[in-house]
Design a protein around this motif. Structure first.
Motif, short mmCIF file in Angstrom:
data_model
loop_
_atom_site.label_atom_id
_atom_site.label_comp_id
_atom_site.label_asym_id
_atom_site.label_seq_id
_atom_site.Cartn_x
_atom_site.Cartn_y
_atom_site.Cartn_z
N PHE A 237 36.32 109.19 11.85
CA PHE A 237 37.60 109.89 11.80
C PHE A 237 37.42 111.38 12.03
O PHE A 237 38.28 112.03 12.62
N PRO B 298 36.77 105.95 15.76
CA PRO B 298 36.79 105.00 14.63
C PRO B 298 36.83 103.54 15.06
O PRO B 298 36.18 102.70 14.43
N SER B 299 37.58 103.25 16.14
CA SER B 299 37.69 101.84 16.54
C SER B 299 36.33 101.31 17.00
O SER B 299 35.98 100.15 16.76
N ALA C 158 34.11 100.78 13.88
CA ALA C 158 34.50 99.52 13.23
C ALA C 158 33.93 98.33 13.98
O ALA C 158 33.41 97.38 13.39
N ALA C 159 34.01 98.38 15.31
CA ALA C 159 33.50 97.27 16.12
C ALA C 159 31.99 97.13 15.97
O ALA C 159 31.44 96.03 16.08
N ARG D 114 35.87 100.19 6.26
CA ARG D 114 36.16 101.11 5.18
C ARG D 114 37.47 100.78 4.50
O ARG D 114 38.33 100.08 5.05
N HIS E 284 40.25 91.42 13.84
CA HIS E 284 40.59 91.87 15.19
C HIS E 284 39.35 92.16 16.03
O HIS E 284 39.27 91.78 17.20
N VAL E 285 38.37 92.86 15.43
CA VAL E 285 37.19 93.27 16.23
C VAL E 285 36.40 92.08 16.73
O VAL E 285 35.64 92.20 17.68
N LEU F 160 36.21 92.02 8.28
CA LEU F 160 35.51 92.52 9.46
C LEU F 160 34.07 92.01 9.51
O LEU F 160 33.39 92.22 10.50
N THR G 65 43.14 101.98 13.62
CA THR G 65 41.90 102.35 14.30
C THR G 65 40.69 102.01 13.42
O THR G 65 39.63 101.64 13.92
N GLY H 141 39.27 98.67 13.97
CA GLY H 141 38.66 98.43 15.27
C GLY H 141 39.66 98.30 16.39
O GLY H 141 39.33 97.88 17.49
N ILE H 142 40.93 98.63 16.11
CA ILE H 142 41.95 98.53 17.15
C ILE H 142 41.96 99.81 17.97
O ILE H 142 42.08 100.90 17.42
#
Lengths: 274, 299
Positions: free
Chosen positions: A65, A85-86, A89-90, A95, A117-118, A181, B184, B187-188
């Protein structure tokens, strides 16, 4: 622990996340100043310190972020210093937020499914059409979401909109969404804030269970010293943007710099907490 | 006021509902963009007009059959939606929302100009492959163009509702709409969904442009259809898909009733402003519309 090794591709004890010489200034405020931390696979690391010590800023930098002004952040050898950030996360860092950040218009299940989603591969057209592959994928993810719901004992409220839930439950749903996730590393920003003793113990148990069951590395910001000292493998102490101590819970509690800076006159951390 | 006549009223209402569905379709493009990106698209009417120009122009100038021209308009508007987001809006990410609004006003003027440059100032026709002979259903006289337009709208409204509420893309879009920051962290890739929302606005505009262009003829005046979108979305709620449908139906019916009962007395014109009177009333009693979320109040 074998399942854990499969999932993260790293064996326990290896350095998984390396924060090296990281600084972040906001105007004249030195929120984080030259901080280095090596986070090891499978450990529970707590980050403590007074308000404004830079703990959340550190978390925000790890999760993409904020981007550090200087220094680097490396996840399993991959430089993620400037990753959005996306992308972070992937790559496997999930978090939760200090203030609950659920999608309040959606159900518990939809929130948790968003955590999947990821991992979803079916593209726009496939999900338009929905049949075949996209549908099978949806079912597999649904099964995984249900598993997380069961783990956190949220099955009974899965169809309820999150906006209407009690505070402690919403915190738990946020934890469920992050766990969905299947993260390698889970960043928790005050997951027990505002909870009563019983709720805190529940959350502490979920954190320990997730850590043991899936080998998830945990980085925890928490103010409740009793909990921190009980569940952490390691504690890093921050003060005014700098890391002033880093070690075992016992060691940190005896560290004169910590006692001086963080506790003032109290003789032990537990005393200060009480 | 003309004497109340049940059959006449039923005819007005039925016709209004058909037209209303077509308003709803266009309003949906506006709502999707607002929901996903917080942007207010003042160029929605021009999007519709431009799509109609592509379709009419391809048929007139290049001699394409209707279906090919329609497919070209659809593809063209999807590409335009993506391109607009990528080239104009993405650099504005994080700027005040007024910058985005101004950009849409700018693109509206640009589209009007380019359409005239490319296709000339005259009115073109889109030859929809439907009969001109009205259908008589008891006392009702239904123009096939309107029936087809309403049917197309209905199908796509249902499809978009499903997409938004049930599909994975839709759930992700709703997540982006609710909080970009949290989405976000899941992971979007927020920018991808912004582009997706604008592409959907392109799809809706193409469908609307073909149907409306077929009914009204294609020239710069067609862009005025965009002005109908505002009463529709204020009545229904700026961020509600259901609201777009209900708002569209109400505006269609109110317009027709005004045209049937008030225009003969005052000599015309009430049809055009009646929906705005409703809109202003709604803004006073319920600024977020019938189905909108309350946070709109702060905007």
């Amino acid at each position: 622990m074998s399942a854990a090794a499969d999932r993260t591709g790293a064996s326990p004890g290896e350095v998984q996340l390396a924060v090296a010489g990281v600084s972040k200034h906001f105007g004249g405020v030195r929120a984080v100043e030259d901080v280095s931390i090596a986070v090891r696979q499978g450990e529970i690391l707590s980050v403590i310190g007074p308000n404004g010590a830079g703990k959340t800023t550190l978390l925000n930098m790890i999760s993409g972020f904020f981007h550090p002004g200087t220094g680097s952040i490396t996840l399993e050898g991959r430089n993620i210093t400037h990753a959005p950030p996306s992308r972070v996360a992937a790559l496997g860092i999930a978090r939760t937020f200090q203030n609950i950040a659920l999608f309040s218009g959606m159900t518990v299940l939809d929130n948790v499914m968003l955590g999947r989603h990821v991992h979803m591969k079916a593209g726009v057209l496939a999900s338009f059409v929905y049949w075949g592959w996209a549908r099978r994928e949806e079912i597999a993810h649904r099964a995984r979401a249900e598993e997380v719901l069961e783990f956190l004992q949220l099955q009974d409220i899965r169809k309820q909109p999150t906006g209407a839930l009690a505070y402690g439950l919403r915190k738990r749903v946020e934890l469920a969404r992050a766990l969905a996730l299947e993260p390698k590393i889970l960043l928790l920003d005050e997951p027990m804030a505002g909870m009563n003793q019983e709720e805190k113990q529940d959350v502490a148990r979920y954190i320990l269970d997730a850590n043991r069951l899936w080998g998830t590395t945990i980085i925890l910001i928490e103010h409740d010293m009793a909990v921190v000292m009980d569940i952490s493998d390691r504690v890093a102490v921050f003060e005014r943007g700098r890391k002033i101590a880093d070690g075992s819970p016992d060691g940190v509690q005896r560290d004169p710099a910590v006692i001086h800076a963080y506790l003032g006159t109290a003789r032990t951390l537990r005393e200060a907490a009480e | 006021m003309p004497e109340f006549d049940l059959q006449f009223t039923i005819a007005l209402v039925t016709n209004g509902l058909l037209i209303g569905l077509m308003y709803a379709l266009i309003a949906l493009g506006f709502v999707l963009v607002y929901k996903a990106t917080d942007a207010i698209n003042f160029a929605q009417g021009e999007f519709v007009m431009f799509a109609a120009f592509i379709c009419a122009g391809a048929a007139d100038l290049a001699g394409m059959p209707f279906w090919v021209a329609a497919a070209l308009a659809l593809a063209g508007m999807i590409a335009f939606g993506f391109g607009f987001e990528r080239v104009v809006l993405r650099p504005l990410l994080g700027r005040p929302i007024i910058a985005v609004i101004m950009a849409t006003i700018g693109i509206a003027a640009l589209l009007r100009g380019v359409a005239t440059l490319a296709f000339g100032g005259g009115t073109r026709a889109i030859a929809l492959p439907v009969d001109d002979e009205p259908l008589f259903l008891g006392p009702l006289m239904l123009p096939p163009v309107q029936l087809v337009g309403a049917a197309v709208s209905l199908v796509f409204l249902a499809a978009f509702t499903w997409l938004f509420l049930k599909s994975r893309m839709g759930v992700a879009m709703r997540a982006v709409a609710e909080s970009q920051q949290v989405a976000t962290a899941m992971g979007i890739d927020v920018r991808r969904y912004f582009a997706f929302a604008w592409a959907l606005a392109g799809v809706v505009s193409a469908l609307g442009g073909i149907v409306w262009g077929g009914m009204l003829g294609v020239d710069n005046q067609l862009a005025l259809i965009g002005l109908k979108v505002f009463p529709v979305v204020i009545l229904g709620g700026l961020d509600s898909v259901v609201g777009a449908v209900v708002g569209g139906l109400i505006v269609g019916v109110v317009e027709n009733l005004a045209a049937g009962y008030f225009d003969p007395i005052v000599g015309g014109g009430t049809k055009d402003f009646a929906p705005y009177v409703l809109m202003i009333a709604m803004l006073m009693i319920r600024p977020y519309g019938m189905f909108g979320s309350r946070r709109i109040e702060r905007v």
